[in-house]
Design a protein around this motif. Structure first.
Motif, PDB file in Angstrom:
ATOM      1  N   GLY A 100       0.821  -1.207   0.000  1.00 10.35           N
ATOM      2  CA  GLY A 100       0.000   0.000   0.000  1.00 10.35           C
ATOM      3  C   GLY A 100       0.853   1.255   0.000  1.00 10.35           C
ATOM      4  N   LEU A 101       1.953   1.213   0.760  1.00  9.05           N
ATOM      5  CA  LEU A 101       2.889   2.340   0.781  1.00  9.05           C
ATOM      6  C   LEU A 101       3.486   2.562  -0.608  1.00  9.05           C
ATOM      7  CD1 LEU A 101       4.368   4.387   2.640  1.00  9.05           C
ATOM      8  CD2 LEU A 101       6.133   2.651   2.956  1.00  9.05           C
ATOM      9  N   TRP A 102       3.864   1.491  -1.271  1.00 10.19           N
ATOM     10  CA  TRP A 102       4.429   1.577  -2.627  1.00 10.19           C
ATOM     11  C   TRP A 102       3.405   2.145  -3.604  1.00 10.19           C
ATOM     12  CZ3 TRP A 102       3.032  -1.308  -7.089  1.00 10.19           C
ATOM     13  CH2 TRP A 102       3.913  -1.162  -8.172  1.00 10.19           C
ATOM     14  N   LEU A 103       2.161   1.703  -3.512  1.00  9.96           N
ATOM     15  CA  LEU A 103       1.120   2.224  -4.402  1.00  9.96           C
ATOM     16  C   LEU A 103       0.910   3.719  -4.180  1.00  9.96           C
ATOM     17  CD1 LEU A 103      -1.431  -0.723  -4.100  1.00  9.96           C
ATOM     18  CD2 LEU A 103      -0.108  -0.120  -6.137  1.00  9.96           C
ATOM     19  N   ASP A 104       0.896   4.137  -2.915  1.00  8.90           N
ATOM     20  CA  ASP A 104       0.757   5.569  -2.626  1.00  8.90           C
ATOM     21  C   ASP A 104       1.955   6.358  -3.144  1.00  8.90           C
ATOM     22  OD1 ASP A 104      -1.688   5.325  -1.443  1.00  8.90           O
ATOM     23  OD2 ASP A 104      -0.949   5.399   0.622  1.00  8.90           O
ATOM     24  N   LEU A 105       3.145   5.803  -2.961  1.00  8.34           N
ATOM     25  CA  LEU A 105       4.368   6.472  -3.406  1.00  8.34           C
ATOM     26  C   LEU A 105       4.364   6.657  -4.910  1.00  8.34           C
ATOM     27  CD1 LEU A 105       7.266   7.505  -2.734  1.00  8.34           C
ATOM     28  CD2 LEU A 105       8.052   5.149  -3.079  1.00  8.34           C
ATOM     29  N   THR A 106       4.008   5.612  -5.657  1.00  9.68           N
ATOM     30  CA  THR A 106       4.036   5.685  -7.117  1.00  9.68           C
ATOM     31  C   THR A 106       2.898   6.550  -7.670  1.00  9.68           C
ATOM     32  OG1 THR A 106       2.795   3.588  -7.234  1.00  9.68           O
ATOM     33  CG2 THR A 106       5.202   3.475  -7.397  1.00  9.68           C
ATOM     34  N   GLU A 107       1.882   6.820  -6.844  1.00 12.67           N
ATOM     35  CA  GLU A 107       0.803   7.714  -7.266  1.00 12.67           C
ATOM     36  C   GLU A 107       1.070   9.161  -6.853  1.00 12.67           C
ATOM     37  OE1 GLU A 107      -2.754   6.077  -5.655  1.00 12.67           O
ATOM     38  OE2 GLU A 107      -2.935   4.541  -7.214  1.00 12.67           O
ATOM     39  N   GLY A 108       2.227   9.385  -6.215  1.00 10.99           N
ATOM     40  CA  GLY A 108       2.614  10.749  -5.878  1.00 10.99           C
ATOM     41  C   GLY A 108       2.021  11.290  -4.596  1.00 10.99           C
ATOM     42  N   ARG A 109       1.453  10.442  -3.759  1.00  5.85           N
ATOM     43  CA  ARG A 109       0.911  10.916  -2.483  1.00  5.85           C
ATOM     44  C   ARG A 109       2.052  11.313  -1.554  1.00  5.85           C
ATOM     45  NH1 ARG A 109      -4.523   9.536  -1.665  1.00  5.85           N
ATOM     46  NH2 ARG A 109      -5.357   8.086  -3.225  1.00  5.85           N
ATOM     47  N   LYS A 110       1.783  12.282  -0.680  1.00  7.64           N
ATOM     48  CA  LYS A 110       2.797  12.767   0.238  1.00  7.64           C
ATOM     49  C   LYS A 110       2.304  12.670   1.681  1.00  7.64           C
ATOM     50  CE  LYS A 110       5.932  14.117  -2.743  1.00  7.64           C
ATOM     51  NZ  LYS A 110       7.273  13.469  -2.794  1.00  7.64           N
ATOM     52  N   LEU A 111       3.248  12.395   2.558  1.00  6.72           N
ATOM     53  CA  LEU A 111       2.961  12.411   3.987  1.00  6.72           C
ATOM     54  C   LEU A 111       3.327  13.762   4.577  1.00  6.72           C
ATOM     55  CD1 LEU A 111       4.311   8.961   5.225  1.00  6.72           C
ATOM     56  CD2 LEU A 111       1.937   9.687   5.183  1.00  6.72           C
ATOM     57  N   ARG A 112       2.669  14.102   5.666  1.00  6.03           N
ATOM     58  CA  ARG A 112       3.041  15.283   6.441  1.00  6.03           C
ATOM     59  C   ARG A 112       3.108  14.891   7.911  1.00  6.03           C
ATOM     60  NH1 ARG A 112      -0.713  20.003   3.727  1.00  6.03           N
ATOM     61  NH2 ARG A 112       0.266  19.932   1.673  1.00  6.03           N
ATOM     62  N   ARG A 113       3.822  15.717   8.660  1.00  5.82           N
ATOM     63  CA  ARG A 113       3.857  15.528  10.104  1.00  5.82           C
ATOM     64  C   ARG A 113       2.929  16.559  10.741  1.00  5.82           C
ATOM     65  NH1 ARG A 113       7.416  12.523  12.484  1.00  5.82           N
ATOM     66  NH2 ARG A 113       8.950  12.731  10.830  1.00  5.82           N
TER      67      ARG A 113
ATOM     68  N   GLU B 272       2.539  15.363  16.349  1.00  6.87           N
ATOM     69  CA  GLU B 272       3.606  15.149  15.364  1.00  6.87           C
ATOM     70  C   GLU B 272       3.529  13.784  14.679  1.00  6.87           C
ATOM     71  OE1 GLU B 272       7.349  16.018  17.261  1.00  6.87           O
ATOM     72  OE2 GLU B 272       7.093  18.169  16.928  1.00  6.87           O
ATOM     73  N   ARG B 273       2.337  13.207  14.608  1.00  4.07           N
ATOM     74  CA  ARG B 273       2.186  11.939  13.899  1.00  4.07           C
ATOM     75  C   ARG B 273       2.105  12.186  12.395  1.00  4.07           C
ATOM     76  NH1 ARG B 273      -1.430   7.757  17.436  1.00  4.07           N
ATOM     77  NH2 ARG B 273      -0.815   8.480  19.494  1.00  4.07           N
ATOM     78  N   LEU B 274       2.424  11.136  11.632  1.00  7.11           N
ATOM     79  CA  LEU B 274       2.334  11.243  10.183  1.00  7.11           C
ATOM     80  C   LEU B 274       0.885  11.114   9.740  1.00  7.11           C
ATOM     81  CD1 LEU B 274       5.327   8.943   9.163  1.00  7.11           C
ATOM     82  CD2 LEU B 274       5.325  11.427   9.381  1.00  7.11           C
ATOM     83  N   PHE B 275       0.554  11.805   8.648  1.00  7.74           N
ATOM     84  CA  PHE B 275      -0.787  11.662   8.091  1.00  7.74           C
ATOM     85  C   PHE B 275      -0.760  12.011   6.611  1.00  7.74           C
ATOM     86  CE2 PHE B 275      -0.523  16.152   8.978  1.00  7.74           C
ATOM     87  CZ  PHE B 275      -1.358  16.770   8.063  1.00  7.74           C
ATOM     88  N   TYR B 276      -1.768  11.532   5.896  1.00  9.15           N
ATOM     89  CA  TYR B 276      -1.931  11.866   4.486  1.00  9.15           C
ATOM     90  C   TYR B 276      -2.805  13.109   4.389  1.00  9.15           C
ATOM     91  CZ  TYR B 276      -0.055   7.358   2.943  1.00  9.15           C
ATOM     92  OH  TYR B 276       0.752   6.293   2.693  1.00  9.15           O
ATOM     93  N   ALA B 277      -2.293  14.146   3.755  1.00  8.82           N
ATOM     94  CA  ALA B 277      -3.050  15.385   3.609  1.00  8.82           C
ATOM     95  C   ALA B 277      -3.946  15.296   2.380  1.00  8.82           C
ATOM     96  CB  ALA B 277      -2.108  16.575   3.488  1.00  8.82           C
ATOM     97  N   ASP B 278      -5.239  15.581   2.571  1.00 13.45           N
ATOM     98  CA  ASP B 278      -6.161  15.538   1.436  1.00 13.45           C
ATOM     99  C   ASP B 278      -6.324  16.894   0.764  1.00 13.45           C
ATOM    100  OD1 ASP B 278      -7.547  16.810   3.419  1.00 13.45           O
ATOM    101  OD2 ASP B 278      -9.081  15.264   3.665  1.00 13.45           O
ATOM    102  N   ARG B 279      -5.597  17.900   1.270  1.00 15.36           N
ATOM    103  CA  ARG B 279      -5.576  19.208   0.608  1.00 15.36           C
ATOM    104  C   ARG B 279      -4.234  19.877   0.896  1.00 15.36           C
ATOM    105  NH1 ARG B 279      -9.046  19.840   5.018  1.00 15.36           N
ATOM    106  NH2 ARG B 279      -8.391  21.478   6.484  1.00 15.36           N
ATOM    107  N   PRO B 280      -3.783  20.784   0.028  1.00 10.57           N
ATOM    108  CA  PRO B 280      -2.428  21.343   0.146  1.00 10.57           C
ATOM    109  C   PRO B 280      -2.158  22.104   1.436  1.00 10.57           C
ATOM    110  CG  PRO B 280      -3.352  21.770  -2.032  1.00 10.57           C
ATOM    111  CD  PRO B 280      -4.464  21.220  -1.205  1.00 10.57           C
ATOM    112  N   ASN B 281      -3.171  22.744   2.004  1.00  9.32           N
ATOM    113  CA  ASN B 281      -2.943  23.581   3.182  1.00  9.32           C
ATOM    114  C   ASN B 281      -3.278  22.878   4.497  1.00  9.32           C
ATOM    115  OD1 ASN B 281      -5.690  23.496   2.765  1.00  9.32           O
ATOM    116  ND2 ASN B 281      -6.058  25.657   3.269  1.00  9.32           N
ATOM    117  N   LYS B 282      -3.486  21.584   4.470  1.00 12.45           N
ATOM    118  CA  LYS B 282      -3.822  20.864   5.702  1.00 12.45           C
ATOM    119  C   LYS B 282      -2.559  20.659   6.536  1.00 12.45           C
ATOM    120  CE  LYS B 282      -6.478  16.994   7.488  1.00 12.45           C
ATOM    121  NZ  LYS B 282      -7.349  15.847   7.172  1.00 12.45           N
TER     122      LYS B 282
END
Length: 249
Positions: free
Chosen positions: A187-200, A207-217
């Motif tokens: 799943g991590l590889w699929l997200d990576l190859t689709e260009g998804r990014k993690l944020r802290r 300070e946990r990691l999460f997937y941002a669903d919008r640029p300013n989140k």
């Protein structure tokens, strides 16, 4: 949305430092890449695993998604250090349903697997300065990721779409994964190859990691956002009061 081979989950417990499913509790099955479908907003297992930090988080994760399947993972089950670890609770269990209750995972090993998974995700999906050290870390993370997904492969599942008269036989592509942890790396590889990014999370108490669903989140949850806003408001009021006192002097 991708389909994947299935896994099982049930009510967890920790006994003698190992996490396992309580005997004779209800077993639920789900597909790796559809998440827990009875939820309004299903979260796929790999995105939930990234956020596991405490033993309580681990127990909650197992209750929702099941054990990681470390007994099928070479780095944990077949290394020289871990050969003496007993992943099987009872060797004599032979019943069909007993299979799902016979496994356990040492909580220390579970948390190690989570930490190494999170570190791989951080190295590959967080935006960091392109220093030589970071490049080396990212190459190492890519090698680790490649090792995990090399044991996953596409497969075919098939069945009837109409079970009344058994017509319209349909084949569908799926991903076969040996364990839940393998599926998380895939799943991590699929997200990576689709260009998804993690944020802290910007809340310093999270300070946990999460997937941002919008640029300013900036925050991983409303709870963290509200807590950070309350703290910022408190400090603004404190600075304002201090400034007023200085002016009065």
């Amino acid at each position: 949305m991708y389909e994947g081979s299935g896994w099982w989950r049930g009510e967890p417990e920790i006994i003698n430092g190992a996490i396992r499913l309580k005997k004779n509790t209800h077993i639920n099955f789900y597909q790796f890449f559809t998440g827990v479908t009875e939820e309004a907003d299903p979260i796929m297992p790999h995105r939930a695993l990234i956020r596991v930090q405490t033993v309580k988080d681990a127990v909650d994760f197992v209750g929702k998604y099941g054990l990681l399947g470390l007994w099928k993972c070479k780095p944990y089950a077949f290394s020289e250090v871990n050969l003496k670890i007993n992943f099987i609770i009872d060797e004599d269990r032979r019943g069909e349903m007993d299979f799902y209750f016979q496994w356990q995972e040492p909580i220390s090993l579970f948390m190690l697997a989570v930490r190494e998974f999170r570190e791989t995700a951080e190295a590959l999906m967080l935006s960091e300065p392109a220093t030589d050290d970071f490049k080396a870390t990212r190459r190492e993370a890519l090698n680790s990721l490649d090792g995990w997904i090399s044991e996953c492969h596409p497969a075919t599942t098939a069945g009837f779409t109409d079970f009344t008269n058994f017509t319209e036989f349909k084949a569908r592509p799926i991903w076969h994964c040996p364990s839940l942890l393998h599926a998380c790396y895939l799943g991590l590889w699929l997200d990576l190859t689709e260009g998804r990014k993690l944020r802290r999370c910007a809340d310093k108490y999270c300070e946990r990691l999460f997937y941002a669903d919008r640029p300013n989140k900036r925050f991983c949850s409303e709870e963290c956002r509200n807590r950070a806003n309350r703290r910022a408001h408190y400090h603004r009021q404190k600075d304002k009061a201090l400034s007023s006192c200085i002016t009065d002097l």
